[in-house]
Design a protein around this motif. Structure first.
Motif, PDB file in Angstrom:
ATOM      1  N   PHE A  29      36.779  85.074  72.325  1.00 48.38           N
ATOM      2  CA  PHE A  29      36.055  86.804  71.504  1.00 48.38           C
ATOM      3  C   PHE A  29      37.009  87.716  72.337  1.00 48.38           C
ATOM      4  O   PHE A  29      37.604  87.650  73.471  1.00 48.38           O
ATOM      5  CB  PHE A  29      34.771  86.947  72.315  1.00 48.38           C
ATOM      6  CG  PHE A  29      33.738  86.167  71.779  1.00 48.38           C
ATOM      7  CD1 PHE A  29      32.882  86.573  70.683  1.00 48.38           C
ATOM      8  CD2 PHE A  29      33.415  84.907  72.410  1.00 48.38           C
ATOM      9  CE1 PHE A  29      31.893  85.961  70.178  1.00 48.38           C
ATOM     10  CE2 PHE A  29      32.571  84.063  71.774  1.00 48.38           C
ATOM     11  CZ  PHE A  29      31.370  84.376  70.808  1.00 48.38           C
ATOM     12  N   VAL A  30      37.476  88.766  71.332  1.00 51.79           N
ATOM     13  CA  VAL A  30      38.134  89.823  71.778  1.00 51.79           C
ATOM     14  C   VAL A  30      37.356  91.044  71.478  1.00 51.79           C
ATOM     15  O   VAL A  30      36.850  91.294  70.424  1.00 51.79           O
ATOM     16  CB  VAL A  30      39.563  90.138  71.329  1.00 51.79           C
ATOM     17  CG1 VAL A  30      40.409  91.300  71.721  1.00 51.79           C
ATOM     18  CG2 VAL A  30      40.285  88.711  71.612  1.00 51.79           C
ATOM     19  N   VAL A  31      36.846  91.883  72.567  1.00 50.20           N
ATOM     20  CA  VAL A  31      36.092  93.067  72.449  1.00 50.20           C
ATOM     21  C   VAL A  31      36.588  94.358  72.949  1.00 50.20           C
ATOM     22  O   VAL A  31      37.247  94.428  73.966  1.00 50.20           O
ATOM     23  CB  VAL A  31      34.742  92.543  73.423  1.00 50.20           C
ATOM     24  CG1 VAL A  31      33.528  93.477  73.234  1.00 50.20           C
ATOM     25  CG2 VAL A  31      34.330  91.220  73.151  1.00 50.20           C
ATOM     26  N   ARG A  32      36.574  95.102  72.081  1.00 51.27           N
ATOM     27  CA  ARG A  32      36.727  96.778  72.234  1.00 51.27           C
ATOM     28  C   ARG A  32      35.507  97.405  72.956  1.00 51.27           C
ATOM     29  O   ARG A  32      34.298  96.874  72.437  1.00 51.27           O
ATOM     30  CB  ARG A  32      37.135  97.580  70.976  1.00 51.27           C
ATOM     31  CG  ARG A  32      38.724  97.292  70.680  1.00 51.27           C
ATOM     32  CD  ARG A  32      39.544  98.346  71.177  1.00 51.27           C
ATOM     33  NE  ARG A  32      39.027  99.792  71.381  1.00 51.27           N
ATOM     34  CZ  ARG A  32      39.496 100.480  70.387  1.00 51.27           C
ATOM     35  NH1 ARG A  32      40.238 100.374  69.364  1.00 51.27           N
ATOM     36  NH2 ARG A  32      39.228 101.955  70.516  1.00 51.27           N
ATOM     37  N   PHE A  33      35.645  98.110  73.871  1.00 49.62           N
ATOM     38  CA  PHE A  33      34.665  98.446  74.766  1.00 49.62           C
ATOM     39  C   PHE A  33      34.409 100.117  74.791  1.00 49.62           C
ATOM     40  O   PHE A  33      33.427 100.529  75.104  1.00 49.62           O
ATOM     41  CB  PHE A  33      34.434  97.915  76.208  1.00 49.62           C
ATOM     42  CG  PHE A  33      35.386  98.149  77.036  1.00 49.62           C
ATOM     43  CD1 PHE A  33      35.640  99.448  77.459  1.00 49.62           C
ATOM     44  CD2 PHE A  33      36.422  97.103  77.157  1.00 49.62           C
ATOM     45  CE1 PHE A  33      36.732  99.474  78.542  1.00 49.62           C
ATOM     46  CE2 PHE A  33      37.496  97.563  78.152  1.00 49.62           C
ATOM     47  CZ  PHE A  33      37.691  98.708  78.669  1.00 49.62           C
ATOM     48  N   GLY A 244      35.354  99.588  84.687  1.00 52.30           N
ATOM     49  CA  GLY A 244      34.038  99.287  84.580  1.00 52.30           C
ATOM     50  C   GLY A 244      33.386  99.806  83.375  1.00 52.30           C
ATOM     51  O   GLY A 244      32.122  99.445  82.898  1.00 52.30           O
ATOM     52  N   GLY A 245      34.200 100.471  82.380  1.00 50.91           N
ATOM     53  CA  GLY A 245      33.679 100.888  81.009  1.00 50.91           C
ATOM     54  C   GLY A 245      33.597  99.497  80.225  1.00 50.91           C
ATOM     55  O   GLY A 245      32.853  99.513  79.212  1.00 50.91           O
ATOM     56  N   ALA A 246      33.865  98.427  80.586  1.00 56.81           N
ATOM     57  CA  ALA A 246      33.834  97.260  79.749  1.00 56.81           C
ATOM     58  C   ALA A 246      32.318  96.833  80.001  1.00 56.81           C
ATOM     59  O   ALA A 246      31.917  96.213  78.977  1.00 56.81           O
ATOM     60  CB  ALA A 246      34.913  96.152  80.286  1.00 56.81           C
ATOM     61  N   CYS A 247      31.919  97.017  81.235  1.00 56.54           N
ATOM     62  CA  CYS A 247      30.521  96.719  81.326  1.00 56.54           C
ATOM     63  C   CYS A 247      29.718  97.459  80.443  1.00 56.54           C
ATOM     64  O   CYS A 247      28.786  97.205  79.792  1.00 56.54           O
ATOM     65  CB  CYS A 247      30.109  96.549  82.770  1.00 56.54           C
ATOM     66  SG  CYS A 247      30.888  95.434  83.890  1.00 56.54           S
ATOM     67  N   LEU A 248      29.615  98.777  80.716  1.00 51.42           N
ATOM     68  CA  LEU A 248      28.965  99.836  80.071  1.00 51.42           C
ATOM     69  C   LEU A 248      29.000  99.749  78.643  1.00 51.42           C
ATOM     70  O   LEU A 248      28.026 100.032  77.824  1.00 51.42           O
ATOM     71  CB  LEU A 248      29.500 101.290  80.283  1.00 51.42           C
ATOM     72  CG  LEU A 248      29.581 101.787  81.943  1.00 51.42           C
ATOM     73  CD1 LEU A 248      30.365 103.073  81.836  1.00 51.42           C
ATOM     74  CD2 LEU A 248      28.057 102.105  82.158  1.00 51.42           C
ATOM     75  N   GLY A 249      30.255  99.318  78.298  1.00 52.09           N
ATOM     76  CA  GLY A 249      30.356  99.244  76.741  1.00 52.09           C
ATOM     77  C   GLY A 249      30.227  98.018  76.101  1.00 52.09           C
ATOM     78  O   GLY A 249      30.436  97.821  74.669  1.00 52.09           O
TER      79      GLY A 249
END
Ligand code: IMP
Length: 429
Positions: A29-33, A244-249
């Protein structure tokens, strides 16, 4: 845990797209957040140049599921155009899933972005004019329209009616004519029909993937110093490009992040206004811009160029709890007799090594430089650490030492092959 966050360690444009592309061979998986089509990621594969604004760069691999996460703001026009353009070049793309919690960018967001910038006069942020700030403002104000609502026609109709009534009042304040509800609804509902097969509540899917040990890569956009809280506010974007934005997003918890790689150029650039202590407004800055073709992927604007700022980079390593650095564009610095980099700031006659918070504090900052011998010649053929000139190796070692962060990967050219992996153990957690 095979999860990896890739973040911009400076002001964006650090060549994250190439890195994501290189590492996607192994990803499931490649995920933009975070962010939206303010981002611009360039990927060069042989003679093909792909420019992505919304699609995760990993989509070029058919085995990858590409995800646009809940923390994003998505312009459907831009996304559909990008899907069509990329499919025409590469028919076998990976699967695309857009979170039903992501927010939709509408024409009134773009208009307000431009009108508000004009009204700021000399204090312009220098936004990309893509409506990103106004779309995030709506999200925080709890009036935004989410993807899940957008692809449900009766719900979309009701929500758009409610929101447009207010937006037209705002536009009137700027002397702009109102937008017509029926034509806006008809146009965007047609986009929604095309988007619908991609929209899903994908947070559970990602959480399961992490539990099952699949490889999930989180693809950051922009850069740490453009973070809404930890960047050079107000000259920042409206989201959280930090790790941290990776978790939020995305809805993945912090203990599920295995590794964080921070991508930095071997020098520094910035687009738009705001603090940049090591900026070079001279021939050296022009030379870096020309050697590095430093013009924006999204807006074509010339980027502001300067030397590496290690005080800021160390802050970035800590804010992102970086496992390792990816140092890019080392080839661009070839041919400089001396390389300079800031290791301290002088603030009102005193030395400081801390990252200021407010704009008026940044205005007092003067960089204090160290310098080292540069290197010459074309280094893009290097494939191992030993192939690099000793001066380039010394520079990398000094960056590692100062930031207390190991260099995991070096990039010495835009092609996939122009990459040296020094620490494979730091790549996936
Ligand atoms: P916005 O994100 O369009 O609101 O712009 C806010 C600031 O972030 C401006 O200085 C932009 O130039 C900058 N910015 C936004 N996206 C990027 C990017 O992908 N790379 C570099 N700068 C960016």
């Amino acid at each position: 845990m095979p999860t990896l966050v890739i973040v911009g360690a400076q002001w964006g444009d650090e060549a994250k797209g190439k890195l994501v592309d290189v590492l996607s061979t192994e990803a499931d998986f490649v995920v933009r957040f975070s962010g939206g089509n303010n981002a611009g990621h360039t990927v060069i594969v042989g003679d093909d140049v792909f420019k992505f604004h919304l699609l995760p760069a990993g989509i070029l691999y058919p085995h990858v599921t590409a995800v646009l996460g809940a923390g994003m703001v998505v312009c459907p026009v831009s996304l559909l155009e990008e899907i069509d353009r990329t499919k025409a070049m590469r028919p076998g793309l990976g699967k695309l899933v857009v979170s039903s919690a992501a927010h939709v960018v509408f024409p009134y967001h773009r208009l307000l972005d431009q009108l508000e910038e004009e009204a700021r006069g000399k204090n312009k942020i220098g936004t990309t004019s893509r409506g990103i700030g106004p779309a995030y403002t709506d999200k925080v104000q709890r009036t935004g329209i989410r993807m899940g609502e957008f692809v449900d026609p009766p719900v979309f109709r009701e929500r758009l009616g409610e929101v447009l009534a207010v937006k037209n009042k705002l536009l009137a304040m700027f002397g702009h004519p109102p937008l017509d509800f029926e034509s806006l609804f008809a146009e965007y509902n047609a986009y929604a029909e095309r988007m619908a097969p991609h929209v899903a509540s994908c947070e559970g899917m990602l959480q399961d993937a992490v539990r099952n040990g699949q490889k999930v890569m989180f693809e950051g956009a922009q850069g740490t110093f453009l973070d809404l809280d930890h960047g050079t506010y107000p000259y920042v974007t409206s989201s959280h490009p930090i790790a941290g934005g990776a978790c939020l997003g995305t809805g993945i918890g912090p203990r599920d992040i295995g590794s964080v790689l921070g991508v930095c150029k071997s020098y520094a650039t910035r687009v738009g206004s705001g603090p940049f202590p090591t900026e070079l407004l001279d021939d050296t800055g022009d030379r870096i811009r020309e050697q590095g073709h430093e013009y924006g992927t999204t807006t074509g604007r010339p980027r502001r160029c300067g030397w590496m700022d290690l005080v800021a980079l160390k802050h970035s390593c800590r804010v992102n709890s970086m496992s390792g650095l990816v140092i890019t564009r080392i080839d661009v610095l070839s041919g400089f007799d001396r390389i300079r980099f800031a290791t301290k700031y002088e603030v009102q006659g005193s030395e400081s090594t801390s990252f200021p918070v407010c704009t008026h504090e940044w205005e007092q900052v003067q960089p204090v430089y160290e310098e080292m011998a540069g290197w010459g010649g074309n280094i893009s053929g290097a494939r191992t650490w030993e192939d690099l000139p000793s001066e380039a190796r010394d520079y990398v070692r000094r960056i590692e030492e100062f930031t207390e962060t190991p260099a995991a990967i070096l990039s010495i050219g835009p092609d996939r092959s122009e990459t040296i992996v020094l620490r494979p153990d730091l790549v996936w957690g």
